[in-house]
Design an enzyme around this catalytic site. Structure first.
Site, short mmCIF file in Angstrom:
data_model
loop_
_atom_site.label_atom_id
_atom_site.label_comp_id
_atom_site.label_asym_id
_atom_site.label_seq_id
_atom_site.Cartn_x
_atom_site.Cartn_y
_atom_site.Cartn_z
N ILE A 1 -8.22 90.12 4.60
CA ILE A 1 -8.66 90.05 6.00
C ILE A 1 -10.16 89.73 6.02
O ILE A 1 -10.95 90.39 5.34
CB ILE A 1 -8.38 91.39 6.73
CG1 ILE A 1 -6.87 91.69 6.74
CG2 ILE A 1 -8.93 91.39 8.14
CD1 ILE A 1 -6.04 90.76 7.59
N HIS B 1 0.24 100.84 0.91
CA HIS B 1 0.22 100.46 -0.51
C HIS B 1 1.30 101.25 -1.23
O HIS B 1 1.42 102.47 -1.01
CB HIS B 1 -1.17 100.75 -1.10
CG HIS B 1 -1.30 100.27 -2.49
ND1 HIS B 1 -1.49 98.94 -2.80
CD2 HIS B 1 -1.24 100.92 -3.68
CE1 HIS B 1 -1.55 98.80 -4.12
NE2 HIS B 1 -1.40 99.99 -4.67
N ASP C 1 -7.55 97.83 -1.03
CA ASP C 1 -6.98 99.18 -1.26
C ASP C 1 -8.05 100.27 -1.35
O ASP C 1 -7.94 101.20 -2.15
CB ASP C 1 -6.15 99.19 -2.57
CG ASP C 1 -5.04 98.17 -2.54
OD1 ASP C 1 -4.51 97.89 -1.45
OD2 ASP C 1 -4.71 97.63 -3.61
N LYS D 1 -2.75 88.27 2.24
CA LYS D 1 -4.06 87.61 2.33
C LYS D 1 -5.14 88.63 2.66
O LYS D 1 -4.87 89.61 3.36
CB LYS D 1 -4.04 86.53 3.43
CG LYS D 1 -3.05 85.43 3.17
CD LYS D 1 -3.55 84.51 2.08
CE LYS D 1 -2.44 83.60 1.59
NZ LYS D 1 -2.78 82.87 0.37
N ASN E 1 -3.21 99.58 6.34
CA ASN E 1 -2.40 98.92 5.32
C ASN E 1 -1.53 99.98 4.65
O ASN E 1 -1.86 101.17 4.69
CB ASN E 1 -3.30 98.27 4.26
CG ASN E 1 -2.50 97.52 3.22
OD1 ASN E 1 -1.52 96.82 3.55
ND2 ASN E 1 -2.85 97.67 1.95
N GLU F 1 7.99 104.54 2.37
CA GLU F 1 7.08 103.75 3.22
C GLU F 1 7.62 103.69 4.65
O GLU F 1 6.87 103.77 5.61
CB GLU F 1 6.93 102.33 2.69
CG GLU F 1 6.21 102.23 1.37
CD GLU F 1 6.03 100.79 0.91
OE1 GLU F 1 5.84 99.89 1.75
OE2 GLU F 1 6.13 100.54 -0.30
C1 GRF Z 1 5.55 97.02 0.66
O1 GRF Z 1 5.96 97.51 -0.58
C2 GRF Z 1 4.14 97.46 0.93
O2 GRF Z 1 3.77 98.64 0.27
C3 GRF Z 1 3.31 96.33 0.38
O3 GRF Z 1 4.07 95.17 0.59
C4 GRF Z 1 5.46 95.51 0.69
C5 GRF Z 1 5.95 94.92 1.98
O4 GRF Z 1 7.33 95.04 2.14
N1 GRF Z 1 2.00 96.31 0.98
P1 GRF Z 1 7.99 94.62 3.52
O5 GRF Z 1 7.63 93.15 3.77
O6 GRF Z 1 7.44 95.50 4.58
O7 GRF Z 1 9.46 94.79 3.31
#
Ligand code: GRF
Length: 210
Positions: free
Chosen positions: A97, A113, A154, A95, A111, A183
C-alpha cells in the site's frame, strides 16, 4: 456512537476472508459497518466475483493500467473517495500500500497474516512460505494475526491474535487450512471491535476494551 465504517476491501485472490467478513455483516454480527467497495489488482480475483454477486462495487485497479506511480495512487484515492471508504481491510492483497494511503488512513487499515507476528512475517513471507517456515522450525504453535498496516510489511501494531497447535503430522497444506479457519473468525471479530469503537491507540499500541 462510533463512526460508521464504510469498508474498502483490497484483495488479490480467492477472497475467503472477504466472504467471512461479508457473512458476518450480513448476519448482523458486525453492526455499524458495511462494505462499499472491493478493489483488486487481479481481474480474475474470486473476491471481485463475490463482490459482484452481492451487488458491491468491484474495481480492477492495477499498476499496469497506469504510466506512473502517481497516477496509479490517484486512481486508488479517487475510488476510495467515490465510495466514501473510511476504513480499509486488506484480505489477501499481494501489493504494498502506497505510503500516502497509509498516512491518510492512519490506524484505519487492517491486514491479516497467517502466523503469530512478529514471527514469520516480513518481505517474502506470504502464502505457503509462512507455513513452510513454521513447519521447518518445528514450532509447536502457529496462528493468525490481525494488525494495523503501517509503512513496513507485517509491522504495524497487533489488534488480535489466535493460536493453533502444530502437530508432528502437519504439513504446510494442513497448517494453512487450520490457520485459514481461524482467520475467518478472527477478521470479522477485529472489524466488529473497530465498528463498536472498542479499539484505541496508546503509545503506538492498540488497546481493546470488551
Ligand atoms: C490468507 O491466508 C491471509 O492470511 C493472507 O492471504 C490469504 C488470503 O486468503 N494475507 P483469502 O483470499 O482471504 O482466501
Amino acid at each position: 456512537m462510533p463512526e460508521f465504517l464504510n469498508i474498502g476491501i483490497f484483495a488479490s485472490g480467492r477472497g475467503s476472508n472477504f466472504r467471512a467478513i461479508l457473512g458476518s455483516i450480513k448476519a448482523g454480527k458486525t453492526k455499524n459497518a458495511r462494505i462499499t467497495l472491493v478493489i483488486s489488482n487481479n481481474s480474475g480475483a474470486g473476491a471481485l466475483q463475490t463482490a459482484r454477486e452481492n451487488s458491491i462495487p468491484a474495481l480492477h485497479i492495477s499498476r499496469m493500467q497506469f504510466t506512473s506511480d502517481d497516477d496509479y495512487t490517484k486512481a486508488l484515492f479517487n475510488a476510495l473517495e467515490n465510495h466514501e471508504v473510511n476504513f480499509i481491510v486488506l484480505a489477501g492483497y499481494m501489493k504494498k500500500i502506497d505510503p500516502r494511503i497509509v498516512r491518510k488512513f492512519k490506524n484505519r487499515i487492517l491486514n491479516i497474516h497467517p502466523a503469530l507476528l512478529p514471527k514469520y512475517g516480513g518481505d517474502g513471507m506470504f502464502g505457503r512460505h509462512v507455513h513452510e517456515a513454521v513447519i521447518a522450525s518445528h514450532d509447536p504453535v502457529s496462528g493468525a494475526t490481525v494488525h494495523i498496516v503501517d509503512e513496513e510489511y507485517d509491522h504495524g501494531s497487533i489488534v488480535l491474535q489466535k493460536k493453533v497447535p502444530v502437530g508432528p503430522a502437519d504439513t504446510a497444506e494442513s497448517l494453512a487450512e487450520k490457520v485459514l479457519a481461524i482467520e475467518h473468525q478472527l477478521y470479522p471479530e477485529a472489524i466488529r471491535l473497530f465498528a463498536e469503537g472498542k479499539v484505541t491507540f496508546k503509545n503506538g499500541k492498540t488497546e481493546i476494551s470488551r
